[in-house]
Design a protein around this motif. Sequence first.
Motif, PDB file in Angstrom:
ATOM      1  N   LYS A   6      11.027  92.512  78.235  1.00 46.93           N
ATOM      2  CA  LYS A   6      11.379  92.865  79.619  1.00 46.93           C
ATOM      3  C   LYS A   6      12.631  92.097  80.011  1.00 46.93           C
ATOM      4  N   LYS A   7      13.457  92.714  80.837  1.00 48.97           N
ATOM      5  CA  LYS A   7      14.668  92.050  81.326  1.00 48.97           C
ATOM      6  C   LYS A   7      14.658  92.135  82.841  1.00 48.97           C
ATOM      7  N   GLU A   8      14.534  90.988  83.493  1.00 50.70           N
ATOM      8  CA  GLU A   8      14.556  90.920  84.956  1.00 50.70           C
ATOM      9  C   GLU A   8      15.403  89.729  85.378  1.00 50.70           C
ATOM     10  N   LYS A   9      16.281  89.956  86.336  1.00 52.77           N
ATOM     11  CA  LYS A   9      17.172  88.909  86.828  1.00 52.77           C
ATOM     12  C   LYS A   9      17.857  88.251  85.626  1.00 52.77           C
ATOM     13  N   ASN A  10      17.716  86.924  85.465  1.00 48.64           N
ATOM     14  CA  ASN A  10      18.353  86.245  84.321  1.00 48.64           C
ATOM     15  C   ASN A  10      17.375  86.020  83.178  1.00 48.64           C
ATOM     16  N   TYR A  11      16.239  86.698  83.198  1.00 44.79           N
ATOM     17  CA  TYR A  11      15.165  86.376  82.261  1.00 44.79           C
ATOM     18  C   TYR A  11      14.862  87.538  81.319  1.00 44.79           C
TER      19      TYR A  11
END
Length: 254
Positions: A6-11
Amino acid sequence: MKYRLKKEKNYNYIEAGEGTPLIVLHGLMGGLSNFDSVIHYFSQKGYKVIIPELPIYTMSLLKTNVKSFAKYLHDFIEFKGYNEVVLLGNSLGGHIGLYYTKQHPSKVKALIITGSSGLYESAMGGGYTKRSDYEVIKKKAQDVFYDPAIATKEIVDEVYETVNDRNKLIKTLAIAKSAIRHNMAKDLPKMKIPTCIIWGKNDNVTPPDVAIEFDALLPDSELFWIDKCGHAAMMERPEEFNGILDGWLEKRGL
């Protein structure tokens, strides 16, 4: 890797299951797929298993240290909105978990460390003078495990690529120095979090004496050994590792 990143914000992170957040912290050259068996097992046991991709090689050199990685973990936990978590760390990941727990004890329900740095390790920052020799690097990767066959060509290639990338090598050496600088020996006696220590009896990187010292210094710890096992027990002996951890969590009501 069986699980979608998963890719969310800077994570970037893997997430599976529902329930108590179990955050897994990988080591210096440990891929997220090293924990496939942990994800599969515990995501079906009432845990939300989360493995964040730690910014080991993406932070500036000044921030390439245990303290900054622990801050990244804190920011990630805040971003996810978790009040209490269980942390599981291997190698450098164990050290990050320990440092985070020292700073935010109220956020950690329990800590699991396996082959953790924080007191001593022998291989993180040395032995790269012959890094262009593939066979030397292959032997170094194999030495992490009791069974050298666990070091697949994919694993060896990744280590070889890492140590022959000048930027990554500089950061690897910076992390090794940081691990020594952030020695936890004086902090551990004050850390009363329930801690499960699972260690390979044949770990060459963080030898068995290290596990014994962790157990002696931590006020509420239990030490479990896995025979014929090296530095990455969750990879080399997944069934034993998961069985030990499951039993400990159940006994502790976690």
